[in-house]
Structure formats: C-alpha cells, structure tokens
Design a protein around this motif. Structure first.
Motif, PDB file in Angstrom:
ATOM      1  N   ARG A 109       0.843  -1.199   0.000  1.00 24.73           N
ATOM      2  CA  ARG A 109       0.000   0.000   0.000  1.00 24.73           C
ATOM      3  C   ARG A 109       0.877   1.247   0.000  1.00 24.73           C
ATOM      4  N   VAL A 110       0.405   2.284  -0.654  1.00 27.92           N
ATOM      5  CA  VAL A 110       1.145   3.537  -0.736  1.00 27.92           C
ATOM      6  C   VAL A 110       0.508   4.553   0.204  1.00 27.92           C
ATOM      7  N   PHE A 111       1.316   5.035   1.156  1.00 28.49           N
ATOM      8  CA  PHE A 111       0.949   6.119   2.059  1.00 28.49           C
ATOM      9  C   PHE A 111       1.816   7.301   1.640  1.00 28.49           C
ATOM     10  N   LEU A 112       1.203   8.368   1.175  1.00 33.45           N
ATOM     11  CA  LEU A 112       1.958   9.479   0.614  1.00 33.45           C
ATOM     12  C   LEU A 112       1.630  10.774   1.346  1.00 33.45           C
ATOM     13  N   LEU A 113       2.677  11.431   1.865  1.00 36.97           N
ATOM     14  CA  LEU A 113       2.518  12.759   2.437  1.00 36.97           C
ATOM     15  C   LEU A 113       2.574  13.720   1.260  1.00 36.97           C
ATOM     16  N   THR A 114       1.432  14.205   0.831  1.00 36.75           N
ATOM     17  CA  THR A 114       1.363  14.983  -0.401  1.00 36.75           C
ATOM     18  C   THR A 114       1.523  16.474  -0.133  1.00 36.75           C
ATOM     19  N   THR A 115       2.145  17.128  -1.096  1.00 36.64           N
ATOM     20  CA  THR A 115       2.278  18.578  -1.087  1.00 36.64           C
ATOM     21  C   THR A 115       1.682  19.181  -2.357  1.00 36.64           C
ATOM     22  N   LEU A 116       1.463  18.321  -3.362  1.00 39.96           N
ATOM     23  CA  LEU A 116       0.924  18.775  -4.648  1.00 39.96           C
ATOM     24  C   LEU A 116      -0.244  17.911  -5.086  1.00 39.96           C
ATOM     25  N   MET A 117      -1.214  18.551  -5.718  1.00 42.28           N
ATOM     26  CA  MET A 117      -2.328  17.840  -6.335  1.00 42.28           C
ATOM     27  C   MET A 117      -2.439  18.374  -7.755  1.00 42.28           C
ATOM     28  N   ASP A 118      -2.355  17.467  -8.716  1.00 40.58           N
ATOM     29  CA  ASP A 118      -2.406  17.835 -10.132  1.00 40.58           C
ATOM     30  C   ASP A 118      -1.329  18.869 -10.478  1.00 40.58           C
ATOM     31  N   GLY A 119      -0.153  18.716  -9.854  1.00 32.90           N
ATOM     32  CA  GLY A 119       0.989  19.570 -10.141  1.00 32.90           C
ATOM     33  C   GLY A 119       0.989  20.929  -9.475  1.00 32.90           C
ATOM     34  N   LYS A 120      -0.002  21.195  -8.631  1.00 32.28           N
ATOM     35  CA  LYS A 120      -0.106  22.493  -7.961  1.00 32.28           C
ATOM     36  C   LYS A 120      -0.150  22.281  -6.447  1.00 32.28           C
ATOM     37  N   PRO A 121       0.248  23.315  -5.669  1.00 27.01           N
ATOM     38  CA  PRO A 121       0.138  23.181  -4.216  1.00 27.01           C
ATOM     39  C   PRO A 121      -1.294  22.841  -3.819  1.00 27.01           C
ATOM     40  N   LEU A 122      -1.430  22.074  -2.755  1.00 23.10           N
ATOM     41  CA  LEU A 122      -2.759  21.716  -2.274  1.00 23.10           C
ATOM     42  C   LEU A 122      -3.566  22.980  -1.989  1.00 23.10           C
ATOM     43  N   PRO A 123      -4.840  22.984  -2.321  1.00 22.39           N
ATOM     44  CA  PRO A 123      -5.659  24.179  -2.087  1.00 22.39           C
ATOM     45  C   PRO A 123      -5.903  24.428  -0.598  1.00 22.39           C
ATOM     46  N   ALA A 124      -6.297  25.644  -0.279  1.00 22.09           N
ATOM     47  CA  ALA A 124      -6.644  25.995   1.097  1.00 22.09           C
ATOM     48  C   ALA A 124      -7.677  25.003   1.614  1.00 22.09           C
ATOM     49  N   GLY A 125      -7.509  24.610   2.856  1.00 18.99           N
ATOM     50  CA  GLY A 125      -8.416  23.628   3.444  1.00 18.99           C
ATOM     51  C   GLY A 125      -7.934  22.203   3.271  1.00 18.99           C
ATOM     52  N   GLN A 126      -6.910  21.994   2.449  1.00 19.86           N
ATOM     53  CA  GLN A 126      -6.343  20.657   2.259  1.00 19.86           C
ATOM     54  C   GLN A 126      -4.865  20.592   2.630  1.00 19.86           C
ATOM     55  N   GLY A 127      -4.141  21.683   2.474  1.00 21.87           N
ATOM     56  CA  GLY A 127      -2.699  21.649   2.670  1.00 21.87           C
ATOM     57  C   GLY A 127      -2.213  22.597   3.727  1.00 21.87           C
ATOM     58  N   PRO A 128      -0.918  22.783   3.805  1.00 18.02           N
ATOM     59  CA  PRO A 128       0.032  22.429   2.774  1.00 18.02           C
ATOM     60  C   PRO A 128       0.419  20.951   2.725  1.00 18.02           C
ATOM     61  N   TYR A 129       0.037  20.172   3.761  1.00 20.35           N
ATOM     62  CA  TYR A 129       0.364  18.745   3.761  1.00 20.35           C
ATOM     63  C   TYR A 129      -0.908  17.926   3.937  1.00 20.35           C
ATOM     64  N   ARG A 130      -0.991  16.853   3.141  1.00 23.11           N
ATOM     65  CA  ARG A 130      -2.140  15.954   3.246  1.00 23.11           C
ATOM     66  C   ARG A 130      -1.635  14.530   3.107  1.00 23.11           C
ATOM     67  N   LEU A 131      -2.164  13.653   3.921  1.00 19.70           N
ATOM     68  CA  LEU A 131      -1.813  12.242   3.838  1.00 19.70           C
ATOM     69  C   LEU A 131      -2.837  11.552   2.947  1.00 19.70           C
ATOM     70  N   VAL A 132      -2.359  10.913   1.889  1.00 18.96           N
ATOM     71  CA  VAL A 132      -3.214  10.185   0.950  1.00 18.96           C
ATOM     72  C   VAL A 132      -2.825   8.715   1.023  1.00 18.96           C
ATOM     73  N   VAL A 133      -3.825   7.853   1.174  1.00 23.08           N
ATOM     74  CA  VAL A 133      -3.595   6.412   1.266  1.00 23.08           C
ATOM     75  C   VAL A 133      -4.243   5.760   0.052  1.00 23.08           C
ATOM     76  N   LYS A 134      -3.394   5.423  -0.916  1.00 19.96           N
ATOM     77  CA  LYS A 134      -3.907   4.854  -2.158  1.00 19.96           C
ATOM     78  C   LYS A 134      -4.602   3.518  -1.887  1.00 19.96           C
ATOM     79  N   ASP A 135      -5.672   3.276  -2.578  1.00 16.64           N
ATOM     80  CA  ASP A 135      -6.431   2.028  -2.547  1.00 16.64           C
ATOM     81  C   ASP A 135      -7.281   1.823  -1.306  1.00 16.64           C
ATOM     82  N   GLU A 136      -7.415   2.825  -0.433  1.00 15.85           N
ATOM     83  CA  GLU A 136      -8.409   2.683   0.627  1.00 15.85           C
ATOM     84  C   GLU A 136      -9.776   2.891  -0.019  1.00 15.85           C
ATOM     85  N   LYS A 137     -10.749   2.092   0.372  1.00 21.28           N
ATOM     86  CA  LYS A 137     -12.079   2.186  -0.240  1.00 21.28           C
ATOM     87  C   LYS A 137     -12.759   3.506   0.092  1.00 21.28           C
ATOM     88  N   ARG A 138     -12.487   4.035   1.278  1.00 19.16           N
ATOM     89  CA  ARG A 138     -13.029   5.336   1.685  1.00 19.16           C
ATOM     90  C   ARG A 138     -11.860   6.210   2.125  1.00 19.16           C
TER      91      ARG A 138
END
Length: 153
Positions: free
Chosen positions: A107-136
């Motif tokens: 499983r991939v646990f990613l501390l993200t700083t970018l979404m679609d090549g841009k900084p995460l929008p307000a309310g999501q960043g600057p850091y967000r943890l994304v867990v690929k393949d979780e159903k929810r």
C-alpha cells in the motif's frame, strides 16, 4: 503568510510538520526539507470519485528518517506501535505501523504537497496524507501538522 519557493518554481505555504513520540530522532520538517526527500506521484480518486495526481514523500521515508522501527525491527513489542496523525483542526486518524511498512504490504501512504501539479488548495494543505487504494478516504487527513508514534501498553 510566508512562502517557500522550490526549485521547480512551485510555491508552498510555510508550515512545519512535526514527527515525535517514540522516535529515535524527532523531526520538524518544512516544505524545503520534504522536497529533498524521495518523491513519488500516484493517481487516486477523492471522496467525490474524481481522479487526481498526488505528489509528495512516501510516509515510510519520513518515518525511516525519524528512526521509527521498520523491516526486521518491526516484530514483538514493536508490533504494538502506531502512528497518530493530527490535523490543524484537531482531526485525528490512527495507523498500525505494519500498515505503513513496505516490507509488510504494497500500500502507498503518501505525504502529499501537490495535487495535479499544484500546491494543495486551502483547506487541504500544505500537507495531506493520501492512502492509495483505501475504499473510503476518511483517513486522508488534510492540513496535517503532526505525526506521533505511540505504543499500546
């Protein structure tokens, strides 16, 4: 608000990510620190089913830098250790260390700083943890500020 300019010309809001608890090396990471760590990009669908490209540092790499037990060290009492991730608004989620360890699963646990090549929008960043393949994506914690390693006694 202060900003950090990265080599790629992308600007991120300045904020520190704290890694503490039962670690060998407590960390205070900035966007500049994270940009020097191994990077990965994944494709994952958000809660609305919309697919995005998320880029950042594999969580395993951050925990490794803090000296969190992994691989062959992750046995016995170390299997009772967990990661508590906390957001700026107090939202918290928990992961068992074997969930994150790449020797236990793919499983991939990613501390993200970018979404679609841009900084995460307000309310999501600057850091967000994304867990690929979780159903929810309920554990995809937004506005992440602290990673604490604890142990069930």
């Amino acid at each position: 608000m202060s900003v950090i300019l990265l080599a790629a010309g992308i600007t991120l809001r300045a904020q520190t990510l704290t890694v503490n608890g039962l670690v060998n090396k407590p960390l205070q990471l900035t966007a500049a620190d994270l940009s020097k760590m191994p990077q990965q990009t994944i494709t994952a669908a958000d809660k609305d089913g919309k697919t995005h490209q998320y880029s950042g540092v594999p969580l395993f790499e951050i925990l490794k830098a803090a000296g969190v037990p992994s691989g062959k060290e992750l046995h016995g009492n170390n299997l009772a250790k967990y990661l508590l991730a906390q957001a700026s608004d107090g939202y918290k989620v928990v992961f068992a260390l074997p969930e994150i360890d790449t020797t236990f699963n793919n499983r991939v646990f990613l501390l993200t700083t970018l979404m679609d090549g841009k900084p995460l929008p307000a309310g999501q960043g600057p850091y967000r943890l994304v867990v690929k393949d979780e159903k929810r994506p309920a554990r995809w914690i937004r506005e992440l500020t602290t990673l604490t390693i604890g142990e069930i006694k």
